[in-house]
Write a protein that holds these residues in place. Structure first.
Motif, PDB file in Angstrom:
ATOM      1  N   PRO B 337      17.370  44.528 -43.012  1.00  0.00           N
ATOM      2  CA  PRO B 337      17.200  43.624 -41.994  1.00  0.00           C
ATOM      3  C   PRO B 337      15.045  43.472 -42.462  1.00  0.00           C
ATOM      4  CG  PRO B 337      17.109  45.100 -40.761  1.00  0.00           C
ATOM      5  CD  PRO B 337      17.454  45.852 -41.728  1.00  0.00           C
ATOM      6  N   MET B 338      14.652  42.124 -43.023  1.00  0.00           N
ATOM      7  CA  MET B 338      13.670  42.248 -43.772  1.00  0.00           C
ATOM      8  C   MET B 338      13.057  40.963 -42.942  1.00  0.00           C
ATOM      9  SD  MET B 338      14.399  43.297 -47.529  1.00  0.00           S
ATOM     10  CE  MET B 338      12.797  43.950 -48.015  1.00  0.00           C
ATOM     11  N   GLN B 339      12.221  40.633 -42.697  1.00  0.00           N
ATOM     12  CA  GLN B 339      11.560  39.301 -42.144  1.00  0.00           C
ATOM     13  C   GLN B 339       9.601  39.118 -42.359  1.00  0.00           C
ATOM     14  OE1 GLN B 339      10.871  39.941 -38.029  1.00  0.00           O
ATOM     15  NE2 GLN B 339      12.819  39.823 -38.299  1.00  0.00           N
ATOM     16  N   VAL B 340       9.564  38.045 -43.206  1.00  0.00           N
ATOM     17  CA  VAL B 340       8.419  37.831 -43.506  1.00  0.00           C
ATOM     18  C   VAL B 340       7.887  36.496 -42.383  1.00  0.00           C
ATOM     19  CG1 VAL B 340       6.709  36.865 -45.026  1.00  0.00           C
ATOM     20  CG2 VAL B 340       8.900  38.061 -46.111  1.00  0.00           C
ATOM     21  N   SER B 341       6.770  37.431 -41.920  1.00  0.00           N
ATOM     22  CA  SER B 341       6.211  37.091 -41.145  1.00  0.00           C
ATOM     23  C   SER B 341       5.291  36.010 -41.517  1.00  0.00           C
ATOM     24  CB  SER B 341       5.357  36.554 -39.680  1.00  0.00           C
ATOM     25  OG  SER B 341       4.878  37.930 -39.785  1.00  0.00           O
ATOM     26  N   LEU B 342       4.948  34.884 -40.539  1.00  0.00           N
ATOM     27  CA  LEU B 342       3.857  34.022 -40.674  1.00  0.00           C
ATOM     28  C   LEU B 342       2.126  35.160 -40.727  1.00  0.00           C
ATOM     29  CD1 LEU B 342       2.598  31.164 -41.983  1.00  0.00           C
ATOM     30  CD2 LEU B 342       1.887  30.117 -39.381  1.00  0.00           C
TER      31      LEU B 342
END
Lengths: 225, 379
Positions: B337-342
């Protein structure tokens, strides 16, 4: 009535060189008037470049006074001196000293960048000088695309762009052949006549001094003639 | 000023490119690491959400099988703004399945759980049994003698979906099978709440417990306190002790990733410092000239810092784009699980600009303090 621009009164300058002090100027006095085309000549090591640096507010004397439009430069701080250089003085160096990353016209306008002047105005002013100096079709060349004589003409335009009271040139033909050197002097003379600009030129080449109005000969830190 | 700064950077393409590479690596490193950390946090919070919620039982009764709560308290709880839905459940022990006694002595007995199918499916995660039905279907309001059985019951008694099963001497049709990793749920039997009430002679206005499903699992503790204040004779329980542990683990995980990122950032910072220092030292003569022709110390400083900040901004933009792209590419490959948030992208960009600023300060100061005469003579 002749207007005095720079008065040098009994100026001494010492440099510390390692452990010893060098007495570069030993009591120099002279006056430079509006519109003068003046030479300072002398052998190398005579103190002529030191004197030019003092005239150009790049350095201050150890002793004595330099009155620039009546103000003693020794009393002024670095910011005021740099403002005087920016507004009142133009410099021409032996090695042209243009910025290699910029075009010719950008080099000419660079003294105006800190003044915040509009770029178009600056460019029009630069183009005027460059045209007079025969650089019309060289404005967007970079220094390495120009000959030595062309580079020095760019430097002359740069020295004039801020509408200075006096232009100081340190061996402006030192890296040029004599034909090109003569051309450069003719251009300097032209600018002197056309705009009534004062020029102080340091050289060790006696060939050119007949073109001058006034010659100060300097030897061992003293004016001898 | 900016134009000159740009030109200076462009005139030394290789060096500018190398400095940018250093910055980009730092920014990509930060984005990669923090996106992993954020991703893990997201997954864990989501998982927590499944076990979160508040359980309301009769005061001082610890097993739902012996607890009784009046349905009349539901509106009091549902009026709390944090609450999504309140679900009544009836728990009873299944003492016989298919004529067999199901428990003896110490082992945990299988539970019959009576549920309200509509309300149960309105839960967002929480104790929602609906999401865990792996075969067959969930209960419907029209069901009467229908049951969803835990996987263990299904396996032990060989009861597929559609078969009949006898529980406490009643016959039920198996409509679904519940599969979880929890052993207690694997022996559960879900039935319509009204059926369970009539089997055990309970009144229609009571339940064993109320499951309070929350909009945000983080509110569990405060909601539990409010419920105990508003409703007499109940205990409201949460899984917050568990949650607190997890939160502190996540906190140290975060610290760990930021610490590694900091190293990446320091490397980037030293890189830009080195580049700018080299670039300034090579141009001593230029700065000397600029000072001779009237640029002030602060003009020279501004020029050098502009160059450095442009580097920082360019490195930041390139790093954010590359980092995000790499995360998107890596995500399906790593199955991680990876996420690049603003906010991560913005932080990483600003970090790079800041590095440019900081890395440029010392070289800028050095350039501005030059003596023009010496710079021209020896530069």
């Amino acid at each position: 009535m002749v207007k005095k621009i720079i008065e040098v009164r009994d100026v001494h300058k010492y440099f510390k060189l390692g452990e010893t002090y060098v007495h570069a100027l030993r009591g120099v006095s002279l006056t430079i008037n509006q519109g003068d085309f003046v030479f300072i000549v002398g052998p190398s090591g005579s103190g002529k470049s030191t004197l030019l640096h003092l005239l150009g507010a790049l350095d201050v004397p150890t002793q004595g006074k330099i009155l620039f439009e009546g103000k003693n430069l020794a009393d002024l701080n670095e910011d005021v001196l740099s403002a005087i250089r920016r507004k009142k003085i133009g410099f021409i160096f032996q090695a042209f000293n243009l910025m290699q990353s910029l075009t010719a016209i950008e080099n000419v306008t660079i003294p105006l960048v800190p003044t915040g002047i509009d770029e178009d105005v600056a460019n029009r002013r630069a183009a005027k000088f460059m045209e007079m100096l025969g650089l019309k079709d060289r404005m967007f060349h970079t220094p390495n695309q120009l000959s030595g004589g062309q580079q020095q003409r760019v430097a002359i335009a740069r020295a004039l762009i801020n509408d200075p009271i006096v232009v100081l040139a340190d061996e402006p033909t030192g890296e040029l052949d004599s034909k090109t050197g003569n051309e450069i002097f003719d251009y300097l003379r032209l600018m002197n006549k056309k705009f009534n600009k004062t020029f102080v030129i340091v050289t060790h080449d006696m060939e050119y001094i007949k073109k001058g109005d006034k010659v100060f000969k300097i030897h061992d830190g003293k004016i001898i003639d | 000023m900016w134009k000159i700064a740009f030109r200076n950077l462009l005139s030394k393409k290789t060096r500018t490119f190398l400095a940018l590479t250093g910055l980009v690596i730092a920014v990509v490193g930060v984005i990669g690491l923090i996106s992993i950390s954020d991703g893990i946090k997201g997954t864990i919070t989501e998982t927590l959400g499944k076990v979160q919620g508040v359980q309301v039982l009769q005061k001082d009764v610890f097993s739902p099988a012996f607890s009784s709560v009046k349905l009349s308290v539901i509106p009091k709880i549902e009026s709390l703004p944090e609450v999504n839905v309140v679900v009544p459940r009836v728990f009873r022990v299944a003492f016989s399945v298919e004529g067999t006694r199901t428990f003896s002595g110490g082992s945990e007995p299988p539970f019959i759980v009576g549920i309200d199918p509509v309300k149960e499916q309105a839960t967002t995660g929480g104790g929602s049994y609906g999401t865990r039905v792996t075969k067959g279907r969930f209960l419907k309001t029209s069901d009467k003698y229908a049951v969803i059985i835990g996987k263990k019951i299904a396996d032990d008694f060989k009861k597929p979906v559609g078969s009949m099963i006898e529980i406490n001497n009643y016959n039920f049709r198996v409509v679904g099978i519940l599969e979880t990793s929890s052993s207690s749920m694997d022996t559960m039997m879900l039935m319509p709440i009204s059926t369970v009430r009539s089997m055990f002679g309970l009144s229609q206005d009571e339940a064993s417990m109320l499951y309070v499903d929350l909009k945000n699992p983080a509110d569990a503790e405060s909601v539990a306190k409010k419920i105990e204040l508003r409703v007499d004779g109940v205990d409201a329980k949460t899984g917050t002790e568990f949650a607190t542990d997890i939160t502190s683990v996540l906190g140290s995980l975060d610290m760990f990733f930021w610490a590694i990122s900091l190293i990446a950032v320091l490397v980037g910072g030293v890189g830009i410092l080195n580049t700018m220092l080299m670039s300034v030292m090579e141009r001593f003569r230029d700065f000397g000239i600029l000072k001779a022709i009237g640029w002030s110390n602060s003009n020279v400083m501004t020029l050098v810092i502009s160059e450095s900040v442009i580097l920082g901004a360019a490195g930041g933009i390139a790093g954010v784009i590359l980092g995000t792209a790499l995360v998107e590419v890596a995500k399906p490959i790593l199955g991680f699980p990876m996420q690049v948030s603003l906010s991560l992208a913005v932080t990483a960009f600003l970090l790079s600009v800041f590095l440019g600023l900081i890395g440029g300060l010392y070289p800028a100061r050095k350039a501005s303090k030059l003596n023009p005469i010496e710079a021209i003579r020896y530069g």
